[in-house]
Design a protein around this motif. Structure first.
Motif, PDB file in Angstrom:
ATOM      1  N   LEU A  58      -1.633 -10.519 -45.882  1.00 49.15           N
ATOM      2  CA  LEU A  58      -0.415 -10.822 -45.445  1.00 49.15           C
ATOM      3  C   LEU A  58       0.190 -12.186 -45.875  1.00 49.15           C
ATOM      4  O   LEU A  58       1.402 -12.242 -46.381  1.00 49.15           O
ATOM      5  CB  LEU A  58       0.025 -10.665 -43.912  1.00 49.15           C
ATOM      6  CG  LEU A  58      -0.280  -9.497 -43.509  1.00 49.15           C
ATOM      7  CD1 LEU A  58      -0.438  -9.644 -41.940  1.00 49.15           C
ATOM      8  CD2 LEU A  58       1.002  -8.405 -43.736  1.00 49.15           C
ATOM      9  N   ARG A  59      -0.662 -13.157 -46.111  1.00 50.58           N
ATOM     10  CA  ARG A  59      -0.286 -14.635 -46.455  1.00 50.58           C
ATOM     11  C   ARG A  59       0.015 -14.624 -47.793  1.00 50.58           C
ATOM     12  O   ARG A  59       0.606 -15.573 -48.212  1.00 50.58           O
ATOM     13  CB  ARG A  59      -1.435 -15.494 -45.985  1.00 50.58           C
ATOM     14  CG  ARG A  59      -1.023 -15.716 -44.401  1.00 50.58           C
ATOM     15  CD  ARG A  59      -2.195 -16.827 -43.711  1.00 50.58           C
ATOM     16  NE  ARG A  59      -1.969 -17.123 -42.650  1.00 50.58           N
ATOM     17  CZ  ARG A  59      -2.888 -17.482 -41.620  1.00 50.58           C
ATOM     18  NH1 ARG A  59      -3.876 -17.600 -41.832  1.00 50.58           N
ATOM     19  NH2 ARG A  59      -2.373 -17.939 -40.508  1.00 50.58           N
ATOM     20  N   GLU A  60      -0.339 -13.792 -48.579  1.00 51.56           N
ATOM     21  CA  GLU A  60      -0.246 -13.606 -50.066  1.00 51.56           C
ATOM     22  C   GLU A  60       1.286 -13.394 -50.309  1.00 51.56           C
ATOM     23  O   GLU A  60       1.730 -13.749 -51.265  1.00 51.56           O
ATOM     24  CB  GLU A  60      -1.062 -12.598 -50.684  1.00 51.56           C
ATOM     25  CG  GLU A  60      -2.628 -12.973 -50.679  1.00 51.56           C
ATOM     26  CD  GLU A  60      -3.422 -12.156 -51.469  1.00 51.56           C
ATOM     27  OE1 GLU A  60      -2.928 -11.018 -52.025  1.00 51.56           O
ATOM     28  OE2 GLU A  60      -4.672 -11.958 -51.253  1.00 51.56           O
ATOM     29  N   HIS A  61       1.861 -12.798 -49.365  1.00 49.29           N
ATOM     30  CA  HIS A  61       3.366 -12.294 -49.527  1.00 49.29           C
ATOM     31  C   HIS A  61       4.242 -13.106 -48.640  1.00 49.29           C
ATOM     32  O   HIS A  61       5.282 -13.174 -48.796  1.00 49.29           O
ATOM     33  CB  HIS A  61       3.462 -10.974 -49.322  1.00 49.29           C
ATOM     34  CG  HIS A  61       2.622 -10.087 -50.209  1.00 49.29           C
ATOM     35  ND1 HIS A  61       2.829  -9.618 -51.566  1.00 49.29           N
ATOM     36  CD2 HIS A  61       1.394  -9.588 -50.239  1.00 49.29           C
ATOM     37  CE1 HIS A  61       2.086  -9.158 -52.078  1.00 49.29           C
ATOM     38  NE2 HIS A  61       0.886  -8.854 -51.452  1.00 49.29           N
ATOM     39  N   PHE A  62       3.946 -13.237 -47.430  1.00 47.57           N
ATOM     40  CA  PHE A  62       4.764 -13.892 -46.381  1.00 47.57           C
ATOM     41  C   PHE A  62       4.168 -15.162 -45.704  1.00 47.57           C
ATOM     42  O   PHE A  62       3.277 -15.523 -45.714  1.00 47.57           O
ATOM     43  CB  PHE A  62       4.818 -12.755 -45.248  1.00 47.57           C
ATOM     44  CG  PHE A  62       5.247 -11.188 -45.677  1.00 47.57           C
ATOM     45  CD1 PHE A  62       6.099 -10.837 -46.642  1.00 47.57           C
ATOM     46  CD2 PHE A  62       4.073 -10.259 -45.783  1.00 47.57           C
ATOM     47  CE1 PHE A  62       6.590  -9.519 -47.132  1.00 47.57           C
ATOM     48  CE2 PHE A  62       4.426  -9.204 -46.115  1.00 47.57           C
ATOM     49  CZ  PHE A  62       5.574  -8.662 -47.034  1.00 47.57           C
ATOM     50  N   ASP A  63       5.142 -15.722 -44.859  1.00 44.80           N
ATOM     51  CA  ASP A  63       4.909 -16.566 -43.876  1.00 44.80           C
ATOM     52  C   ASP A  63       4.174 -16.001 -42.481  1.00 44.80           C
ATOM     53  O   ASP A  63       4.889 -14.990 -42.170  1.00 44.80           O
ATOM     54  CB  ASP A  63       6.155 -17.479 -43.545  1.00 44.80           C
ATOM     55  CG  ASP A  63       6.327 -18.534 -44.534  1.00 44.80           C
ATOM     56  OD1 ASP A  63       5.371 -18.709 -45.499  1.00 44.80           O
ATOM     57  OD2 ASP A  63       7.354 -19.069 -44.781  1.00 44.80           O
ATOM     58  N   VAL A  64       2.999 -16.250 -42.152  1.00 48.85           N
ATOM     59  CA  VAL A  64       2.315 -15.435 -41.255  1.00 48.85           C
ATOM     60  C   VAL A  64       2.241 -16.314 -39.836  1.00 48.85           C
ATOM     61  O   VAL A  64       1.556 -17.613 -39.986  1.00 48.85           O
ATOM     62  CB  VAL A  64       1.275 -14.908 -41.678  1.00 48.85           C
ATOM     63  CG1 VAL A  64       0.435 -14.077 -40.536  1.00 48.85           C
ATOM     64  CG2 VAL A  64       1.522 -13.935 -42.693  1.00 48.85           C
ATOM     65  N   ASP A  65       2.410 -15.902 -38.704  1.00 47.28           N
ATOM     66  CA  ASP A  65       2.168 -16.751 -37.520  1.00 47.28           C
ATOM     67  C   ASP A  65       1.371 -15.854 -36.946  1.00 47.28           C
ATOM     68  O   ASP A  65       1.286 -14.704 -36.600  1.00 47.28           O
ATOM     69  CB  ASP A  65       3.576 -16.975 -36.697  1.00 47.28           C
ATOM     70  CG  ASP A  65       4.249 -17.999 -37.272  1.00 47.28           C
ATOM     71  OD1 ASP A  65       3.862 -19.058 -37.816  1.00 47.28           O
ATOM     72  OD2 ASP A  65       5.571 -18.140 -37.228  1.00 47.28           O
ATOM     73  N   LEU A  66       0.211 -16.610 -36.010  1.00 46.80           N
ATOM     74  CA  LEU A  66      -0.566 -15.858 -35.124  1.00 46.80           C
ATOM     75  C   LEU A  66      -0.047 -16.094 -33.571  1.00 46.80           C
ATOM     76  O   LEU A  66      -0.144 -17.137 -33.250  1.00 46.80           O
ATOM     77  CB  LEU A  66      -2.122 -16.366 -35.388  1.00 46.80           C
ATOM     78  CG  LEU A  66      -2.576 -16.228 -36.844  1.00 46.80           C
ATOM     79  CD1 LEU A  66      -4.013 -16.752 -36.661  1.00 46.80           C
ATOM     80  CD2 LEU A  66      -2.220 -14.987 -37.425  1.00 46.80           C
ATOM     81  N   GLY A  67       0.105 -15.012 -32.836  1.00 51.56           N
ATOM     82  CA  GLY A  67       0.656 -15.106 -31.681  1.00 51.56           C
ATOM     83  C   GLY A  67      -0.034 -14.362 -30.433  1.00 51.56           C
ATOM     84  O   GLY A  67       0.347 -14.229 -29.519  1.00 51.56           O
ATOM     85  N   ALA A  68      -1.536 -14.359 -30.525  1.00 52.03           N
ATOM     86  CA  ALA A  68      -2.097 -13.648 -29.738  1.00 52.03           C
ATOM     87  C   ALA A  68      -2.543 -14.459 -28.476  1.00 52.03           C
ATOM     88  O   ALA A  68      -2.430 -13.945 -27.396  1.00 52.03           O
ATOM     89  CB  ALA A  68      -3.781 -13.452 -30.209  1.00 52.03           C
ATOM     90  N   ASP A  69      -2.212 -15.732 -28.375  1.00 59.00           N
ATOM     91  CA  ASP A  69      -2.079 -16.547 -27.100  1.00 59.00           C
ATOM     92  C   ASP A  69      -0.872 -16.826 -26.501  1.00 59.00           C
ATOM     93  O   ASP A  69      -0.665 -17.806 -25.659  1.00 59.00           O
ATOM     94  CB  ASP A  69      -2.909 -17.703 -27.269  1.00 59.00           C
ATOM     95  CG  ASP A  69      -2.583 -18.588 -28.287  1.00 59.00           C
ATOM     96  OD1 ASP A  69      -1.627 -18.350 -28.962  1.00 59.00           O
ATOM     97  OD2 ASP A  69      -3.013 -19.627 -28.617  1.00 59.00           O
ATOM     98  N   TRP A  70       0.185 -16.242 -27.026  1.00 70.73           N
ATOM     99  CA  TRP A  70       1.582 -16.558 -26.641  1.00 70.73           C
ATOM    100  C   TRP A  70       1.879 -16.052 -25.203  1.00 70.73           C
ATOM    101  O   TRP A  70       1.154 -14.953 -25.010  1.00 70.73           O
ATOM    102  CB  TRP A  70       2.678 -16.063 -27.764  1.00 70.73           C
ATOM    103  CG  TRP A  70       2.678 -16.816 -28.916  1.00 70.73           C
ATOM    104  CD1 TRP A  70       1.894 -17.871 -29.153  1.00 70.73           C
ATOM    105  CD2 TRP A  70       3.885 -16.428 -30.031  1.00 70.73           C
ATOM    106  NE1 TRP A  70       2.381 -18.381 -30.418  1.00 70.73           N
ATOM    107  CE2 TRP A  70       3.251 -17.200 -30.936  1.00 70.73           C
ATOM    108  CE3 TRP A  70       4.669 -15.707 -30.069  1.00 70.73           C
ATOM    109  CZ2 TRP A  70       4.167 -17.483 -32.015  1.00 70.73           C
ATOM    110  CZ3 TRP A  70       5.426 -15.703 -31.219  1.00 70.73           C
ATOM    111  CH2 TRP A  70       5.125 -16.594 -32.115  1.00 70.73           C
TER     112      TRP A  70
END
Length: 541
Positions: A24-36
């Motif tokens: 995904l990071r090769e194409h987009f800005d990616v955020d990880l929200g598992a702990d949100w």
């Protein structure tokens, strides 16, 4: 504005394999929200153009509405029960999953349990780690030249069969929604009924979807039909096995052992077969729990999200009808009719397999791209009979995997109606045809032919069909029994066997009856047991 700031934003809301995130990071800005927190999730959801989830995140209509920029939802797994797909569809959001991510893993775990059961591996391990050498206590059985019965011959069932044959096992399988040619391709014996599997199998593994019809499929009656000393494996769904019946079969010795990965409710630590059953092997729903399966699910879902946001083909979307708008305007009203005809045809088919579907479209619809209608028929035929949910995107591939040939015929004219749909299910030498159309400005679905007889009946949710010798009093007999049972008839129509000069008295006739509630099977059986009745069926559409 730079290219960097123009990059689309993706939220990975749950733990995903690093390979999927990296892709995904090769194409987009990616955020990880598992702990949100839920508050942070709600407030930031409008930022994202795509979101990837697993099973824990529930994307209800409310959350989907908050995602004002969302274009795609990726579910890293098989099901999409935690996504409000209709709500996403209304907002033009693509929903895609990873339906094949765990099929190899599930098949391998089935074989692992089967071999562990045959050779008492967990029991022997426990004994030795408890510092006991009990070699003579754990003698097992070979699987070589034993017969494996596979109940449910979809993707996973077929993979299990291939692996079992590698161990020198003979495989016999039952699944009426798989073409006979598919069994031959895999070198597997086709059983006409599940009872035919039970009477020959030394090991039985079940791979059915859970529906009202399949719940408790392996029950006391099924166990009674099996060979003495059979061994049972269930890596599919806990609801497929009647717990009490399995316990009784183990207690009596009818079943020599069982291996279970799934249970009626999960998580579970208190289960009747967990204590005191040395011939039972259990695992805590590990069927999809391999690093490879998790990695595969992440990568497959990431690939679908990338395709959705970059103009590619989303091959696992569950809500994209690939059809031109002008065709959809004409064909759209016929989609429900085609689904109903598919469901009706398969409920009437008596063959032990579905080898071919013959679909005929006449009139205005015959001038259009009718793939959408063919898919709708397939949905009606397959829904509730496969391991995965059937949708407009995956229905053709599921049919292909099961060896079901689909033949489509179109003609721009129709003799008696503006438009006409014929659906024929072919099973060996057996053919079952149903015909229907839409009537009026509101496109009411009408049934025009079943069991070889023609009539015209507006379809409702509950339908009962009777075939009988065309003698006086038959309509009254059906009405009388329905009245006694408190079943209210909404409408009825009768078709008679045509002769050279019209309907011929004394031949067969078919009565189609719609009711305002389901007709119990016992009522159908009571009527058909009467004199001059040939067959009867109740179908809930």
């Amino acid at each position: 504005m730079t290219a960097e700031t123009n990059r689309l934003k993706i939220l990975v809301k749950e733990k995903l394999a690093d390979s999927g995130v990296d892709l995904l990071r090769e194409h987009f800005d990616v955020d990880l929200g598992a702990d949100w927190s839920d508050e942070e999730f709600r407030s930031r959801l409008p930022e994202y153009h795509g979101i990837l989830i697993r099973s824990a995140t529930k994307l209800t209509e409310e959350y989907i509405a908050l995602g004002t920029n969302l274009r795609v939802i990726g579910r890293a797994g098989v099901g999409v029960n935690n996504v409000d797909v209709p709500a996403a569809t209304r907002r033009g959001i693509v929903v895609a999953n990873a339906p094949q991510s765990n099929v190899v893993t599930a098949a391998e775990h089935t074989m692992a349990l089967l071999l562990s059961l045959a050779r008492n591996v967990p029991q022997a391990h426990r004994s030795l780690t408890d510092h006991r050498w009990e070699r003579s206590k754990f003698g097992g059985v070979e699987v070589y030249e034993k017969t494996l019965g596979v109940v449910g011959f979809g993707r996973i069932g077929q993979l299990v069969a291939e692996r079992a044959k590698g161990f020198g096992m003979k495989v016999v399988a039952f699944d009426p929604f798989v073409g006979a040619e598919r069994y031959r391709d895999l070198g597997v014996e086709k059983a006409d009924t599940s009872a035919d599997v039970y009477k020959v199998a030394d090991f039985i593994t079940i791979h059915l979807p859970v529906t009202p019809e399949t719940q408790g499929w392996l029950n006391a009656e099924a166990f009674a039909q099996m060979k003495d000393g059979v061994r049972i494996v269930n890596c599919a769904r806990g609801e497929l096995v009647d717990d009490a019946a399995l316990k009784d079969a183990l207690d009596s010795g009818k079943v020599a052992g069982a291996a279970l990965d799934v249970f009626p409710s999960e998580p579970i630590t208190d289960y009747p077969l967990f204590d005191g059953y040395a011939n039972v092997v259990v695992t805590p729903h590990l069927g999809a729990s391999t690093a490879e399966a998790q990695d595969r699910a992440g990568v497959q879902t990431a690939e679908q999200v990338i395709a959705a946001l970059t103009g590619g083909t989303v091959t696992t979307a569950v809500n994209i009808p690939a059809i031109a708008a002008e065709d959809m305007e004409v064909l759209g009203p016929f989609v429900p009719l085609c689904q109903v005809l598919g469901k009706l045809a398969v409920s009437l088919a008596d063959g032990s397999s579905i080898d071919r579907l013959e679909l005929e479209f006449f009139g205005r619809i015959g001038e259009r791209d009718t793939r959408l209608l063919s898919v709708a028929v397939l949905q009606g035929v397959l829904t509730g009979h496969t391991e995965e949910d059937v949708n407009q995107v995956n229905a053709p591939s599921i049919a292909e995997e099961r060896g079901i040939e689909v033949v489509e015929t179109k003609k721009a004219t129709s003799r008696d109606f503006t438009d006409l749909v014929r659906v024929t299910i072919v099973s060996g030498e057996s053919r079952e045809r149903v015909v229907g159309t839409n009537v009026g400005r509101r496109n009411r679905p009408h049934l025009l032919e079943v069991w070889g007889q023609r009539f015209d009946l507006q379809l409702e949710s509950h339908l009962a069909l009777f075939c009988y010798r065309d003698v006086p009093g038959m309509i009254g007999r059906v009405g009388s029994v329905f009245g006694e049972k408190g079943i209210n008839i909404v409408s009825a129509a009768v078709g008679r066997e045509p002769g050279d000069d019209g309907p011929t008295a004394g031949g067969n006739a078919v009565m189609a009856v719609t009711t305002d509630a389901p007709v119990p099977a016992a009522v159908i059986e009571e009527i058909v047991a009467g004199e001059s009745f040939v067959a009867g069926r109740a179908v809930n559409l």
